[in-house]
Each structure stands twice: as structure tokens, then as C-alpha cells.
Design a protein around this motif. Sequence first.
Motif, PDB file in Angstrom:
ATOM      1  N   TYR A  99      18.127  77.414  59.767  1.00  0.00           N
ATOM      2  CA  TYR A  99      17.997  78.792  59.266  1.00  0.00           C
ATOM      3  C   TYR A  99      16.533  79.539  59.355  1.00  0.00           C
ATOM      4  O   TYR A  99      16.312  80.553  60.169  1.00  0.00           O
ATOM      5  N   SER A 102      15.207  79.597  62.954  1.00  0.00           N
ATOM      6  CA  SER A 102      16.174  80.665  63.829  1.00  0.00           C
ATOM      7  C   SER A 102      15.625  82.112  63.564  1.00  0.00           C
ATOM      8  O   SER A 102      15.604  82.892  63.929  1.00  0.00           O
ATOM      9  N   GLN A 103      15.661  82.191  61.968  1.00  0.00           N
ATOM     10  CA  GLN A 103      15.033  83.368  61.664  1.00  0.00           C
ATOM     11  C   GLN A 103      13.642  83.723  62.256  1.00  0.00           C
ATOM     12  O   GLN A 103      13.301  85.171  62.659  1.00  0.00           O
ATOM     13  N   SER A 104      12.527  82.764  62.304  1.00  0.00           N
ATOM     14  CA  SER A 104      11.375  83.133  62.945  1.00  0.00           C
ATOM     15  C   SER A 104      11.529  83.514  64.534  1.00  0.00           C
ATOM     16  O   SER A 104      10.700  84.313  64.894  1.00  0.00           O
ATOM     17  N   LYS A 106      14.172  84.916  65.634  1.00  0.00           N
ATOM     18  CA  LYS A 106      14.646  86.374  65.766  1.00  0.00           C
ATOM     19  C   LYS A 106      13.429  87.316  65.620  1.00  0.00           C
ATOM     20  O   LYS A 106      13.399  88.288  66.147  1.00  0.00           O
ATOM     21  N   GLU A 107      12.595  87.117  64.623  1.00  0.00           N
ATOM     22  CA  GLU A 107      11.585  87.753  64.331  1.00  0.00           C
ATOM     23  C   GLU A 107      10.653  88.123  65.780  1.00  0.00           C
ATOM     24  O   GLU A 107      10.052  89.074  65.904  1.00  0.00           O
ATOM     25  N   GLY A 109      11.841  87.660  68.642  1.00  0.00           N
ATOM     26  CA  GLY A 109      12.332  88.349  69.771  1.00  0.00           C
ATOM     27  C   GLY A 109      12.397  87.687  71.196  1.00  0.00           C
ATOM     28  O   GLY A 109      12.583  86.722  71.394  1.00  0.00           O
ATOM     29  N   TRP A 135      22.873  79.487  64.366  1.00  0.00           N
ATOM     30  CA  TRP A 135      22.539  80.619  63.876  1.00  0.00           C
ATOM     31  C   TRP A 135      22.377  81.784  64.849  1.00  0.00           C
ATOM     32  O   TRP A 135      22.378  83.185  64.520  1.00  0.00           O
ATOM     33  N   LEU A 136      21.914  81.434  65.879  1.00  0.00           N
ATOM     34  CA  LEU A 136      21.386  82.438  66.821  1.00  0.00           C
ATOM     35  C   LEU A 136      22.644  83.046  67.867  1.00  0.00           C
ATOM     36  O   LEU A 136      22.246  83.758  68.659  1.00  0.00           O
ATOM     37  N   ASP A 137      23.770  81.985  67.747  1.00  0.00           N
ATOM     38  CA  ASP A 137      24.795  82.080  68.654  1.00  0.00           C
ATOM     39  C   ASP A 137      24.479  82.212  70.063  1.00  0.00           C
ATOM     40  O   ASP A 137      24.992  83.046  70.796  1.00  0.00           O
TER      41      ASP A 137
END
Lengths: 265, 336
Positions: A99, A102-104, A106-107, A109, A135-137
Motif C-alpha cells: 500500500y 504503491s501510493q508513493s 502514484k505520487e 506519477g 493497488w495500482l491495477d
Amino acid sequence: MNIIIPIKQVPETSNVKMDKEKGTMIRDGVQTVINPLDLYALETGIQLKEKFGGKITVISMGPPSATKALKEAIAMGCDDAVLLSDKKFAGSDTWATSYTISQSIKEMGDYDLIIAGERATDGDTGQVGPGIAAWLDLPLATYVSKIEKVDETELVVERLVEEGYQKLQMPMPALLTVVKEISHPRLPTLRGKKKARVSEIPIFTAEKMNLKPESLGLNGSPTKVVKIDFPTVTRGGTVVKVEGETGVEEAVDKLLDFLKRKELI
Amino acid sequence: MNELWTIAEQKNGKLKSVSFELLSRGRKLADEMNAKLCSVLIGGPMKDETLQELFHRGADMAYVVEDERLEDFIVETHSNVLTDLIETYKPHTILAAATTSGRTMMPYVAIKVNTGLTADCTELAIEEGTNHLLQTRPAIGGNIMATIKTPNHSPQMATVRPKSSRPLPENTSRSGEILRVKLKEELVDARVKVLGIRKDEEEFANIEEADVIVSGGKGMKKEENFGMLRDLASHFNAVIGASRDAVDRGWATYPHQVGLSGKTVSPKLYICAGVSGSIQHLAGIKTAEHIVAINSDPDANIFQVADFGIVGDLFEVIPALNKKLEMEKGGAPDEI
């Protein structure tokens, strides 16, 4: 082509000492290295960059000392590094780790490919790579042993599976986990080391990434360790020494007796 | 009634043996918590009569999602189907084999259904009172055994090593219900396509599933000497393994590598010759049932974990062993 490579810092040998009371690893005095299986991901990424241009960003989640692993990755030929470090991340299981990473991502990009090692040699789960893809599909290929074709939008890879090598075609962005067979990791260059030394590695905290606090670290991890046991290493088996002329025959007979007794032949 | 699911695997209409191994684990756990044991098969078309073996080997019920497009494992589509089944039927526990597909699909699904997952469990039990699945696995290079549970999320999910349990004996008087669930179009993810499968060698080495492994290390000295190991392997129907040293020298290929940077194996019998037993190698064989080591160095680490060791020249011992095994096979008299 922009590539992201998540890596992990692990103890140098698997011969770690354990604090038997706390059930934790004694990290003091233990040398750390980049997870050996992540080196193949780094090499794969660097080779793709050499062919297609672009840049490689390495990410690691861990204590501030994990900066060392990130700098080693830069010395090998990666461009940028990010350290995800926050006391709130401590004790993350594979769910919380994937999690957070994956959020980092997304951050950050803009990326075409995420390449991860097959698994870390300490945790040995192989779950974080597939977890990040979920998480990122992203389309996912695990156990990749060869990248056969790459163009602007598409990849053809081979996966090492039980029956042989499975060939997959997939669009980018995608996530690959790679096995040792894919490449021979290079050593850091002098120029790389110089670059690593002066590189500033930004630290991403929970706050900076706007993460859900209930999904972080030990408390955010669905799995909990309830008990630790220490298996004995020594099995205390029989050892027969070959001595003299008849020694070999005797030793082999004893081995055959052992195998028969255990119903192995 | 709670349901305990085990993930079956198939190839070309045939069930793989891991399907039955999981049912034997599952049967014990399902009985402990009074749950229904269901085998879940997501794959290509399957005949009813083939599926009966699932019941003969312990299942009470089978969920079957079959379609030509599910014949090859594609993580996105298979995970979508399993996720949909979980959301519809809400199982208590799901066990899958730690095969390349199990190890890919389960972590993917665990994220999608928001629950924990424990990899490569060697022991599973049900906690009294809570019915939580207690999942024990080796960690940190086999230095510890950690028992893990998922107290606040559902379902409970774990993978177990292939060959770590034996299928139950076939009981043809058992039967069960087959529930065929139609593949929903929206679950098919067409992004990834399987182009084919390539086999490198005639006998593709799958050391993770092997019952017997015959392994060689640096002490084998050169590639040609692996010939005597292959002879030895033929007596046990064994697969060839190799230490990292041997693979790095090109005497064996990577799929054969045993150890932390290769494969962790758990055969019934592991025979190794000329393997000194680095920590990394030992970590890869700790769950082997029996270890036999042949090495000329009496202080080699490998003897610490060996159940039977021979200190001697492998170039004498192995040919002698092969000769004896050959004689036994031929039914030759004990004395010549």
C-alpha cells in the motif's frame, strides 16, 4: 522510458542473530546490502534505459539507514532515489508495505514500467511486487526471465513457470518481477559512486504522501505475528567417514541401510 | 456453515496433484472448525467425472468456473474471478499452493479483498474459540518459525508449499456437489495475452515439486561430472539440483539452483555431493525431510543439517553407490 524499481535493504547474510525474548532480529552490527534478488531488477532496468533512454527512480521503504542501499543503486546507474521513511511505517506486513509503496508511486506519477525482484531474501514472501500491481491495477508478470521485445506501448516477456517458459504480451505501464536468469548485475562504477555520494535522497513521510493512517505500519497490517519459534539447525544425523580400502563400500552400504529404513528406496 | 476453500489447479482438463495436497490440509482444518471443504477450480473446461476426484480426496463441494479463456493462468482475469467468488460466497479461509500461479494470484487477490496473506506456510491450525487460522512459516532464511494470524480481516488466506503434504487416499464412496459458476464477461481482462509456452529441456526441472533431488556443488569440479549425478538421480526418479557455485560456473542452469537466491525446496529426500553448505544453501533445504550429504571435508557445514553424511571422495562414493543401486534394481544377489 521511465522505470521505477522498488528495492529492499536486507541483512547481508541470512545468519542473523535473534533476540529470543523479543522475537526480533538483532540488527546491531549486522551489515546490510541491497536484497540480492533486487540486483537483477536494477540491472534489467539499467539495460532498458541504455537502450531506450529515460530515467530510473529507485524506491525503498525502511529506516533512514536504507539510504545506503539507494545510493548503491545510483552507483550502479540509476538516476534518482526516494526513501519512504516514517516511524508510522514500522512493522508493516506485505499488505501495508505494498500500500505504502504503491501510493508513493502514484505520487511520482509518470512511469512506463515497474521492475521488482522476485522476493526479498529476509522476508521471503514474494508478495509485495504483486501487491503493488494490485493497488495500482497494473498488468503484472511475475518470475520474468527474459524481456523479448519492448516498443513504445507493449512488452513481450517470458516467465519461468512449472512447465517451462510462458510467453506473455502486455501493454505498458506494467509491473514485472524478475528472476536471476534475466541478467548479470553489474558492479557500481567509480563515476556512479561519485554521483551517489553527492545525491540528495528525498524522504517521503506518511504526511507528505497523504496516506490513510489506519493502513500503515504494524497497526495497519492485517497479519499479526503471534509467536516465534527457533528451529534447531543441527539435525544430529549420522556421519560415516570413508577410511581405508573397504571404506567406500562400507559407507555406501550404511547409506543404503539408512535409505531403506526410511523407506526412501 | 463456514466454508474453507482450497484452490485447485488444472492443465488441459487434468487436475494437478497440488489440488489434492491442499484438500488433505483443508480436510483436517475444516473438521476442526466444523466447516464445509470446497475446492475452487478456475480454468479450462473440466468434465464432471474428472472433478469427482476432488470429492474422493476430501472435498465436500466444488466451485467450478470454466472457460477456454481461463485455460492459461493470467493473473488479472483469474484474480477477478476469485475476487468475485469471495465477495459472493464469503469463505472463511482460502488456501492455495505456493506455485508460480498461487504465489502471483493470492497476493493480488488479498489486496483486492482487503485481507492479510501468509506465504509458504509449513503448518496450519485453527485457534480454539476464535477459529482464526494459525499460519506458521519459516522466515529470515529459516532462522525462525513465525506463527501469524489475521485477527480482524476476512477471509483468512495462506499459501502452502507444493509437496508439503500428501493427498488423502482416494475414497470413491465420497461424493459432493459441483457448483458451476458462469464466467462473467466483465471479469475478463484482455490486457495481457499468453503467446505460448517454451520448454528448454526435455525434462523441465521443477525442483520445487520434486520428491527427490540430487544436487551438486563446487566439489563436482566440472560440468561432465554431473553425469554421475544424473545416473544417481535416475534411480530415484529425481530432479537435478545445484548450488549457486555450480550454477555460476555454468554446470547447471538457473532453474536448478537451490538456495536463497534460487529455489527453496522441500523434497522427501535431498542428496547432495560436493556442496559445502553455505548459509544460503542450507536455508533453501531446511524443510527437506531427509538430507544426505557426501563431501570430502569433515568440517563442511552441510554435515550439520545432514541426516546421513559420508565424509569421503565423491568421485569414489557416487560411482560405488550407483553400482549398488543398479545391482539392487536388477535383483542381483547380495554377494557377488
